[in-house]
Enzyme design. Structure first.
Site, short mmCIF file in Angstrom:
data_model
loop_
_atom_site.label_atom_id
_atom_site.label_comp_id
_atom_site.label_asym_id
_atom_site.label_seq_id
_atom_site.Cartn_x
_atom_site.Cartn_y
_atom_site.Cartn_z
N ASP A 106 -54.15 4.29 15.47
CA ASP A 106 -55.38 3.76 14.91
C ASP A 106 -56.04 1.97 14.21
O ASP A 106 -56.22 1.48 15.66
CB ASP A 106 -55.68 5.06 13.32
CG ASP A 106 -57.31 4.89 12.52
OD1 ASP A 106 -58.08 3.73 13.80
OD2 ASP A 106 -57.50 5.15 11.97
N PHE A 155 -63.01 10.11 14.23
CA PHE A 155 -61.83 10.86 13.47
C PHE A 155 -62.41 12.10 14.75
O PHE A 155 -62.81 12.68 14.70
CB PHE A 155 -62.56 11.63 12.15
CG PHE A 155 -61.03 11.57 11.55
CD1 PHE A 155 -60.24 10.71 10.79
CD2 PHE A 155 -61.01 13.37 11.41
CE1 PHE A 155 -59.58 11.58 10.39
CE2 PHE A 155 -59.94 13.60 10.47
CZ PHE A 155 -58.93 13.11 10.90
P1 IMP Z 1 -52.93 4.01 11.34
O1 IMP Z 1 -51.90 3.46 10.41
O2 IMP Z 1 -54.77 3.10 10.70
O3 IMP Z 1 -52.12 2.82 13.12
O4 IMP Z 1 -53.01 5.46 11.84
C1 IMP Z 1 -52.26 6.13 12.00
C2 IMP Z 1 -51.65 7.30 11.60
O5 IMP Z 1 -52.39 8.13 10.79
C3 IMP Z 1 -51.60 8.36 12.85
O6 IMP Z 1 -50.42 8.80 12.62
C4 IMP Z 1 -52.67 9.60 12.58
O7 IMP Z 1 -51.54 10.39 11.49
C5 IMP Z 1 -53.84 9.00 11.32
N1 IMP Z 1 -54.52 9.19 11.89
C6 IMP Z 1 -55.39 7.98 13.18
N2 IMP Z 1 -56.37 8.27 12.82
C7 IMP Z 1 -56.59 9.72 13.07
C8 IMP Z 1 -57.47 11.13 13.61
O8 IMP Z 1 -59.09 10.45 14.53
N3 IMP Z 1 -57.95 11.80 13.51
C9 IMP Z 1 -56.83 12.63 12.49
N4 IMP Z 1 -55.72 12.08 12.23
C10 IMP Z 1 -55.55 10.12 12.02
#
Ligand code: IMP
Length: 179
Positions: A106, A155
């Protein structure tokens, strides 16, 4: 089921199981081709990557090992920005070829943290295989070499991904409605 409700949120189906399987197969084929003879260690990031890991690994045909790490950073529908420690890695990864198996990149902060942590343990190479990537949310420069599907910023839940712990069990991916 075309739509589901989890707690206060409604979600509608956005990527069906058949489509997911097709893209997971493509990624498995790329990995089989690229890591032949490299004896990679796959590191699956729990909890979110459990379903992707299972489907992916059933199609990996080269000699390899699999292990699991945990690194939670997400609560509710917004990234908390609070990155926790990596735990669960008991293998010696010195001089190993690592393939991280992640559910979704993300902002990329979680992956960056994991790369930093693994990087201190002298691996030979680290590669990233992510089921999903939200390209417009990425805040850091990351080379996500293997991506099954690129998606918009909304999301999502299902196929391992959760909303407050629920929704991981669905075979399809659902996108939030009217957030
Ligand atoms: P980041 O550190 O922002 O890249 O987030 C990564 C983590 O956030 C992922 O491994 C997911 O567990 C969670 N995450 C990010 N986007 C979503 C989503 O749309 N739905 C559910 N979990 C998410």
């Amino acid at each position: 089921m075309d739509s589901i409700k989890i707690k206060d949120k409604c979600f509608s189906i956005s990527i069906k199981s058949e489509e997911i399987q097709k893209e997971v197969t493509r990624v498995a084929e790329e990995i089989n081709r690229d890591f032949e003879g490299k004896n990679p260690l796959f590191l699956s990031v729990l909890n979110g990557a459990f379903m992707f890991t299972s489907d992916l690994m059933k199609q990996i045909t080269i000699p390899c090992e699999i292990s699991f790490v945990k690194l939670a950073s997400y609560q509710g529908v917004l990234s908390s920005g609070h990155i926790k420690e990596v735990f669960g890695l008991t293998e010696d990864i010195t001089d190993r070829v690592i393939v991280i198996v992640e559910d979704i990149v993300d902002t990329g902060l979680t992956m960056q943290r994991l790369l930093e942590s693994l990087g201190t343990r002298s691996p030979r190479e680290i590669h990233i295989a992510s089921l999903l990537l939200k390209p417009d949310k990425l805040q850091v420069s990351l080379d996500v070499k293997y991506v099954a599907m690129r998606i918009p910023n909304d999301f999502i839940v299902g196929y391992g991904l959760d909303y407050d712990g629920f929704g991981r069990n669905y075979p399809h991916i659902y996108t939030i409605v009217n957030d």
